[in-house]
Design an enzyme around this catalytic site. Structure first.
Site, PDB file in Angstrom:
ATOM      1  N   ASP A 132     -15.154   6.920 -30.238  1.00 32.62           N
ATOM      2  CA  ASP A 132     -15.009   7.866 -29.034  1.00 32.62           C
ATOM      3  C   ASP A 132     -16.426   8.404 -29.129  1.00 32.62           C
ATOM      4  O   ASP A 132     -17.532   8.462 -28.384  1.00 32.62           O
ATOM      5  CB  ASP A 132     -14.847   8.744 -28.600  1.00 32.62           C
ATOM      6  CG  ASP A 132     -12.765   8.790 -27.562  1.00 32.62           C
ATOM      7  OD1 ASP A 132     -13.220   7.823 -27.670  1.00 32.62           O
ATOM      8  OD2 ASP A 132     -13.047   9.359 -27.718  1.00 32.62           O
ATOM      9  N   ALA A 133     -16.858   9.152 -30.916  1.00 33.74           N
ATOM     10  CA  ALA A 133     -18.561   9.916 -30.865  1.00 33.74           C
ATOM     11  C   ALA A 133     -18.779   8.484 -31.540  1.00 33.74           C
ATOM     12  O   ALA A 133     -20.708   8.304 -30.903  1.00 33.74           O
ATOM     13  CB  ALA A 133     -17.926   9.569 -32.384  1.00 33.74           C
TER      14      ALA A 133
ATOM     15  N   SER B 171       1.455  -3.737   4.820  1.00 36.18           N
ATOM     16  CA  SER B 171       3.132  -2.808   4.209  1.00 36.18           C
ATOM     17  C   SER B 171       3.754  -4.362   3.925  1.00 36.18           C
ATOM     18  O   SER B 171       3.293  -5.456   4.287  1.00 36.18           O
ATOM     19  CB  SER B 171       2.558  -1.604   5.051  1.00 36.18           C
ATOM     20  OG  SER B 171       3.534  -2.191   6.202  1.00 36.18           O
ATOM     21  N   LEU B 172       4.281  -4.054   3.544  1.00 36.11           N
ATOM     22  CA  LEU B 172       5.587  -4.608   2.954  1.00 36.11           C
ATOM     23  C   LEU B 172       7.575  -3.995   3.530  1.00 36.11           C
ATOM     24  O   LEU B 172       7.123  -2.543   3.501  1.00 36.11           O
ATOM     25  CB  LEU B 172       5.660  -4.767   1.496  1.00 36.11           C
ATOM     26  CG  LEU B 172       4.665  -4.791   0.490  1.00 36.11           C
ATOM     27  CD1 LEU B 172       5.007  -4.365  -1.066  1.00 36.11           C
ATOM     28  CD2 LEU B 172       4.586  -6.633   0.627  1.00 36.11           C
TER      29      LEU B 172
ATOM     30  N   GLU C 119       5.925  -7.715  -9.580  1.00 33.87           N
ATOM     31  CA  GLU C 119       4.751  -7.124  -9.706  1.00 33.87           C
ATOM     32  C   GLU C 119       5.644  -5.309  -9.938  1.00 33.87           C
ATOM     33  O   GLU C 119       6.487  -5.423  -8.705  1.00 33.87           O
ATOM     34  CB  GLU C 119       3.764  -7.082  -9.485  1.00 33.87           C
ATOM     35  CG  GLU C 119       3.136  -8.836  -9.148  1.00 33.87           C
ATOM     36  CD  GLU C 119       1.900  -8.076  -7.858  1.00 33.87           C
ATOM     37  OE1 GLU C 119       1.335  -7.604  -7.364  1.00 33.87           O
ATOM     38  OE2 GLU C 119       1.324  -9.680  -7.427  1.00 33.87           O
TER      39      GLU C 119
ATOM     40  N   LYS D 292       5.218  -1.700  -8.262  1.00 30.07           N
ATOM     41  CA  LYS D 292       5.269  -0.954  -7.259  1.00 30.07           C
ATOM     42  C   LYS D 292       4.661   0.051  -7.678  1.00 30.07           C
ATOM     43  O   LYS D 292       5.326   1.236  -7.685  1.00 30.07           O
ATOM     44  CB  LYS D 292       6.214  -0.901  -5.675  1.00 30.07           C
ATOM     45  CG  LYS D 292       5.882  -0.692  -4.651  1.00 30.07           C
ATOM     46  CD  LYS D 292       6.229  -0.853  -3.738  1.00 30.07           C
ATOM     47  CE  LYS D 292       6.050  -0.531  -2.631  1.00 30.07           C
ATOM     48  NZ  LYS D 292       5.215   0.589  -2.168  1.00 30.07           N
TER      49      LYS D 292
ATOM     50  N   ARG E 250      -6.400   3.203   2.549  1.00 30.08           N
ATOM     51  CA  ARG E 250      -6.070   1.925   3.151  1.00 30.08           C
ATOM     52  C   ARG E 250      -6.034   2.107   4.800  1.00 30.08           C
ATOM     53  O   ARG E 250      -6.361   1.724   5.653  1.00 30.08           O
ATOM     54  CB  ARG E 250      -4.630   2.028   2.633  1.00 30.08           C
ATOM     55  CG  ARG E 250      -3.877   1.447   3.582  1.00 30.08           C
ATOM     56  CD  ARG E 250      -2.391   0.772   3.118  1.00 30.08           C
ATOM     57  NE  ARG E 250      -1.422  -0.516   3.550  1.00 30.08           N
ATOM     58  CZ  ARG E 250      -1.060   0.353   4.975  1.00 30.08           C
ATOM     59  NH1 ARG E 250      -1.109   1.039   5.641  1.00 30.08           N
ATOM     60  NH2 ARG E 250      -0.080  -0.591   6.107  1.00 30.08           N
TER      61      ARG E 250
ATOM     62  N   LYS F 257      13.309  -1.662  -3.368  1.00 32.27           N
ATOM     63  CA  LYS F 257      12.856  -0.120  -4.333  1.00 32.27           C
ATOM     64  C   LYS F 257      13.934   0.255  -5.222  1.00 32.27           C
ATOM     65  O   LYS F 257      15.183  -0.325  -4.977  1.00 32.27           O
ATOM     66  CB  LYS F 257      13.224   0.542  -2.503  1.00 32.27           C
ATOM     67  CG  LYS F 257      12.202   0.214  -1.714  1.00 32.27           C
ATOM     68  CD  LYS F 257      10.633   0.007  -1.936  1.00 32.27           C
ATOM     69  CE  LYS F 257      10.441   2.096  -1.698  1.00 32.27           C
ATOM     70  NZ  LYS F 257      10.084   2.936  -0.422  1.00 32.27           N
TER      71      LYS F 257
HETATM   72  S1  IVH Z   1       1.199  -5.575  -1.981  1.00 32.07           S
HETATM   73  C1  IVH Z   1       0.502  -8.232   1.388  1.00 32.07           C
HETATM   74  N1  IVH Z   1       1.796  -5.141  -4.688  1.00 32.07           N
HETATM   75  O1  IVH Z   1       2.431  -0.946  -2.215  1.00 32.07           O
HETATM   76  C2  IVH Z   1       1.163  -7.434   0.443  1.00 32.07           C
HETATM   77  N2  IVH Z   1       1.685  -3.524  -2.574  1.00 32.07           N
HETATM   78  O2  IVH Z   1       4.445  -1.016   0.737  1.00 32.07           O
HETATM   79  C3  IVH Z   1       0.128  -5.941   0.761  1.00 32.07           C
HETATM   80  N3  IVH Z   1       1.532  -1.285  -3.598  1.00 32.07           N
HETATM   81  O3  IVH Z   1       0.390   0.079   0.340  1.00 32.07           O
HETATM   82  C4  IVH Z   1       0.853  -5.353  -0.360  1.00 32.07           C
HETATM   83  N4  IVH Z   1       1.803  -2.216  -5.533  1.00 32.07           N
HETATM   84  O4  IVH Z   1       0.068   0.708  -1.412  1.00 32.07           O
HETATM   85  C5  IVH Z   1       1.493  -4.843  -3.264  1.00 32.07           C
HETATM   86  N5  IVH Z   1       1.704  -4.623  -6.696  1.00 32.07           N
HETATM   87  C6  IVH Z   1       1.883  -4.688  -5.341  1.00 32.07           C
HETATM   88  C7  IVH Z   1       1.983  -2.953  -5.262  1.00 32.07           C
HETATM   89  C8  IVH Z   1       1.541  -2.848  -3.988  1.00 32.07           C
HETATM   90  C9  IVH Z   1       1.921  -0.853  -4.920  1.00 32.07           C
HETATM   91  C10 IVH Z   1       1.474  -0.176  -2.132  1.00 32.07           C
HETATM   92  C11 IVH Z   1       0.422  -0.944  -1.818  1.00 32.07           C
HETATM   93  C12 IVH Z   1       0.529  -0.724   0.112  1.00 32.07           C
HETATM   94  C13 IVH Z   1       2.349  -0.820  -0.166  1.00 32.07           C
HETATM   95  C14 IVH Z   1       3.235  -1.661   0.864  1.00 32.07           C
END
Ligand code: IVH
Length: 661
Positions: free
Chosen positions: A35-36, A84-85, A115, A117, A138, A316
């Site tokens: 850091d220094a 959204s998903l 990935e 979430k 968003r 989830k």
């Molecule tokens: S993909 C087309 N990938 O989850 C798909 N979302 O419910 C769009 N999120 O608003 C989202 N990790 O805030 C994607 N690896 C990930 C994610 C991710 C977190 C969140 C993101 C999005 C929400 C969707």
């Protein structure tokens, strides 16, 4: 004013070096200098830019300290909507998703990218020719808020992308979040500054990102993981999501190292289970796994339904937080006497299990969170961690709820002392009450049913069934054990009542010497000191003990509760008794008493009790399923007594001895 060429070159060189080290530190988590050393470079660049302001540009690494506050955030329209998903809440729903994907593509199985979430805030970053020009939240998916000044302070967000061939325009999607360590540090600072603390990393990240004063955001430990692309101009995306992630990484963006390409639904499930186990140790919150069909041509075929892709799903994890109410606050006493307040909760499903208790840590924590009986609270259970009350929903507080005060230390100490004393009383060498552990004793003391050992003999079935984790069967077993302990020996009672420094051996000597309670409790210190093992200090303890009203009351209470033992006249020599000179060995299981108790009774009558059979053994007492000791007795010709004979002996030892003479 013209800038010397050397200064211009040095500034460019410093920026390159600092960006390189920023990338190593904030994006790859792999710093190469201290850091220094970094600070030296940074200060030199700052000094150059101060001397020649034209040198500084919006993409300079020095421009991350925040800008003057905004009046409000501007609204911006995303070039491509932020979708959204769909959620999968269990394995069946996850398998249904995979089936729909395979049917839609008319294939047997596909590869997915798995990935984590992240539980933070979605962000849209726009890079033009590699330069960060805008960052937006968003919002409703179509329009968000312009938080560019704030996001520029997030060190893991590159102000300039790396590489030679950069797209004219690139929308990068990612999640801004805060680590647990970051939250802890931030809350410490907030507390020190007398500011409010944050209940969880998500709230803290949201608060930081929505600051109108980006100089405040700059001091909050935010970071980012990028996971996708919106609109792109002047470049072609690679054909798979897996390669998109790799490309984002090459551009210098921070991409989760936990992402994996998995094969088919079984690969998805295996990844989910593995990450579920790692979840508590990641150091940041994730609320599920996102699965995306890897091939982008497949993604295009599958398309979208109501603002969510058909090619992706969020599987989830069970929620780690839930809402419930505080039914009571109890205080638990640990083995060492440490006191821990515990919230008794209305049962709630959280973190995959039903939670009925949560630790409140200590009075300071209760006061800080102002947790009251009757409150509606958020409880959290992460991994195997003990459930905790995170915060109170004050808006739901009943009008009559009062601040909670833990019992004062004096009372607590008293409770702990009573528990310890009764646990000793019930011990195997003492009254031998099986099933009366500290947990049960504590509950009995807490609810006021038991204040001394004598109260044990007043308990009934209803008292016990009311306790936690006490079924009718265990309650009956415990009552039976208490009942059995009523019939005991004087020496056990003497040991059980807990006279300081009177161990089992001293208790036996006292019992033999004084024969009964009246003689013992009336004895002077000098008389007591005649007993083997008893010195002046122990003698004084005994005198003091029997002078104590509470102890007299205890003994009276025990007798009133039906505890009884045989007494005999005081004896000059401790070894005197109707069985003096005889050695017994006990073996096998007795029906009416334990071997320990039988041994105590024989000893109280002057006999010796040995552990193994020899020629010196006078009698072997044989219970059920006796083994080698019975054989040895037969071999050596030692006479054997069965349980019936033992009972006769104990009932009338003098007559028995006479009959053997
Ligand atoms: S993909 C087309 N990938 O989850 C798909 N979302 O419910 C769009 N999120 O608003 C989202 N990790 O805030 C994607 N690896 C990930 C994610 C991710 C977190 C969140 C993101 C999005 C929400 C969707």
């Amino acid at each position: 004013m013209s800038i010397p060429e050397a200064a211009r070159a040095r500034a460019a060189d410093l920026r390159t070096q600092i960006e390189h080290h920023n990338h190593l530190y904030y994006v790859l988590d792999a710093p190469e200098i201290s850091d220094a050393q970094y600070d030296v470079l940074f200060r030199e660049l700052e000094a150059l830019e101060a001397a020649y302001p034209e040198l500084g540009g919006p993409d300079s690494p020095t421009q991350r300290v925040g800008a003057p506050p905004l009046a409000q955030f501007d609204e911006v329209r995303h070039l491509s909507p932020m979708l959204s998903l769909a959620n999968a809440l269990d394995e069946t729903q996850m398998r249904d998703f995979d089936r729909r994907v395979c049917e839609g593509l008319d294939v047997a199985a596909v590869d997915y990218v798995a990935e984590t979430k992240l539980d933070g805030l979605a962000i849209n970053l726009i890079y033009e020719h590699g330069l960060l020009v805008r960052a937006a939240t968003r919002g409703d998916g179509t329009r968000g808020e312009d938080v560019t000044s704030n996001v520029r302070t997030v060190k893991a967000v590159p102000l300039r992308l790396r590489g030679a061939e950069l797209p004219a325009m690139l929308e990068v999607r990612g999640e801004v979040y805060m680590t647990h360590a970051g939250l802890l540090e931030l809350n410490k600072q907030q507390l020190a500054a007398g500011e409010k603390t944050f209940a969880n990393p998500r709230n803290a990240a949201a608060g930081a990102l929505r600051q109108l004063d980006s100089r405040i955001t700059a001091r909050r430990p935010l970071t980012i993981y990028c996971y996708g692309v919106g609109t792109i101009d002047g470049a072609e995306l690679p054909p798979t999501q897996w390669e998109v992630l790799g490309w984002l990484r090459e551009l210098g963006l921070r991409v989760s190292p936990l992402s994996e390409r998995v094969s088919g639904i079984d690969g998805c499930i295996a990844y989910y289970q593995r990450l579920g186990q790692q979840r508590a140790n990641l150091g940041y919150d994730i609320d599920g796994i996102v699965y995306k069909v890897d091939r982008r041509d497949y993604q295009a075929t599958l398309g979208y339904v109501s603002r969510a892709p058909r090619w992706a799903v969020a599987y989830k994890f069970p929620p780690e937080e839930a809402q419930t109410t505080v039914l009571a606050i109890d205080v638990q006493v640990g083995r060492t006497g440490a006191l821990t307040p515990v919230a008794r909760l209305h049962p709630v499903h959280v973190g995959g299990v039903t939670v009925t208790n949560a630790t409140l840590h200590n009075q300071d924590e209760i006061a800080r969170k102002d947790i009251r009986v009757g409150d509606t609270v958020i409880v959290r259970r992460a991994g195997d961690v003990i459930p905790e009350v995170v915060r109170v929903l004050v808006e739901h507080r009943p009008a009559d709820a009062v601040p909670y005060e833990m019992p004062t230390e004096v009372e607590d100490f008293e409770v702990a002392r009573i528990i310890q004393a009764i646990a000793h009383f019930a011990g195997r060498r003492a009254m031998d009450i099986e099933g009366l552990g500290e947990k049960v004793i504590e509950q009995l003391v807490r609810i006021g049913k038991v204040t001394s050992a004598a109260d044990l003999y007043r308990l009934d079935q209803a008292d016990l069934v009311a306790l936690e984790r006490m079924g009718e069967k265990s309650a009956q077993n415990l009552l039976d054990a208490i009942n059995r302990s009523r019939d005991t020996t004087f020496e056990r009672v003497l040991f059980a009542i807990g006279i300081p420094d009177v161990g089992i051996a001293t208790a036996a000597n006292l019992a033999r010497y004084f024969g009964g309670l009246d003689a013992l409790s009336g004895a002077t210190a000098e008389a007591l000191a005649q007993v083997p093992d008893v010195g002046p200090i122990v003698a004084a303890n005994i005198v003091e003990f029997f002078a104590d009203d509470a102890q007299r009351k205890l003994l009276k209470g025990l007798r009133a509760g039906g505890v009884r033992w045989a007494e005999h006249a005081p004896q000059a020599a401790a070894t005197d008794g109707p069985l003096s000179g005889l050695t017994f060995v006990l073996t096998g299981t007795l029906e009416t008493m334990t071997r320990d108790l039988a041994g105590d009774r024989l000893k109280a009558l002057g006999a010796k009790v040995a552990g193994s059979v020899s020629k010196k053994t006078s009698y072997v007492v044989v219970g059920a399923e006796a083994g080698s000791k019975a054989d040895k007795a037969a071999e050596l010709g030692v006479p054997v007594l069965d349980e019936a004979a033992l009972i006769d002996l104990l009932a009338a030892p003098d007559a028995w001895r006479a009959s053997k003479a």
